[in-house]
Scaffold this motif. Structure first.
Motif, PDB file in Angstrom:
ATOM      1  N   SER A  85       0.843  -1.192   0.000  1.00  0.00           N
ATOM      2  CA  SER A  85       0.000   0.000   0.000  1.00  0.00           C
ATOM      3  C   SER A  85       0.876   1.240   0.000  1.00  0.00           C
ATOM      4  O   SER A  85       1.969   1.254   0.563  1.00  0.00           O
ATOM      5  N   GLU A 145      -4.085   3.729  -0.416  1.00  0.00           N
ATOM      6  CA  GLU A 145      -4.422   2.910  -1.589  1.00  0.00           C
ATOM      7  C   GLU A 145      -3.620   1.614  -1.597  1.00  0.00           C
ATOM      8  O   GLU A 145      -2.417   1.611  -1.384  1.00  0.00           O
ATOM      9  N   ARG A 146      -4.347   0.512  -1.852  1.00  0.00           N
ATOM     10  CA  ARG A 146      -3.709  -0.797  -1.894  1.00  0.00           C
ATOM     11  C   ARG A 146      -3.352  -1.147  -3.337  1.00  0.00           C
ATOM     12  O   ARG A 146      -4.092  -0.854  -4.267  1.00  0.00           O
ATOM     13  N   SER A 158      -3.321  -0.581  -8.854  1.00  0.00           N
ATOM     14  CA  SER A 158      -4.248  -0.389  -7.744  1.00  0.00           C
ATOM     15  C   SER A 158      -5.361  -1.434  -7.781  1.00  0.00           C
ATOM     16  O   SER A 158      -5.869  -1.782  -8.853  1.00  0.00           O
TER      17      SER A 158
END
Length: 156
Positions: free
Chosen positions: A91, A95-96, A112
């Motif tokens: 991450s 946001e991962r 993403s």
């Protein structure tokens, strides 16, 4: 006459139990469908990162610059380190990302997972709406059958 009425009410109980079993089966089917969609979307993301990794040129020690064409949503980092190899999740901020590190190409590709999660969530909402519609139909059908059977026995 009374034995027929008892038999009919037993039959209605069996129909009610069948309807409840159908509702649980539909809930399980929707859960399996959602899980399968999530699995398929994640596999497509893995495949996309792997495909773009294979299309990358090998690093050239003599060239100072190389031009690589990738979609806007895929990030490319060149690295000398081999801390991670293969797929892993990371991450940046909130946001991962799913990352693929290729030691031969000395590159890390990242994409993403937010878009996939949004798609799966919207599909989950559609499945919930579908399940609620099925529930309303089955309950309506049950109340209709029960009222018609009662009308028959009141008329006799």
């Amino acid at each position: 006459m009374e034995s027929n009425e008892i038999a009919v009410y037993r039959g209605l109980g069996a129909v009610r139990n069948y309807g409840i079993a159908v509702l649980f089966a539909l809930l399980a089917l929707n859960g399996v469908t959602l899980g399968a969609l999530n699995w398929i979307e994640n596999n497509e993301l893995h495949d996309e990162l792997l495909r773009y990794s294979e299309s990358l040129p090998s690093p050239d020690a003599t060239a100072t610059e190389q031009t690589v064409t990738l979609p806007e949503d895929i990030l490319l980092f060149r690295t000398q380190s081999s801390a991670h190899v293969g797929f892993y999740e990371t991450s940046i901020g909130d946001e991962r990302y799913l990352a693929y590190a290729d030691i031969d190409k000395q590159a890390v590709l990242m994409k993403s997972t937010t878009a996939i999660q949004r798609e799966v969530t919207s599909f989950a909402f559609a499945l919930v709406a579908l399940y609620l519609g099925e529930l309303v139909l089955l309950l309506g059908w049950w109340f209709f059958i029960r009222s018609k059977v009662r009308e028959i026995f009141e008329a006799v």
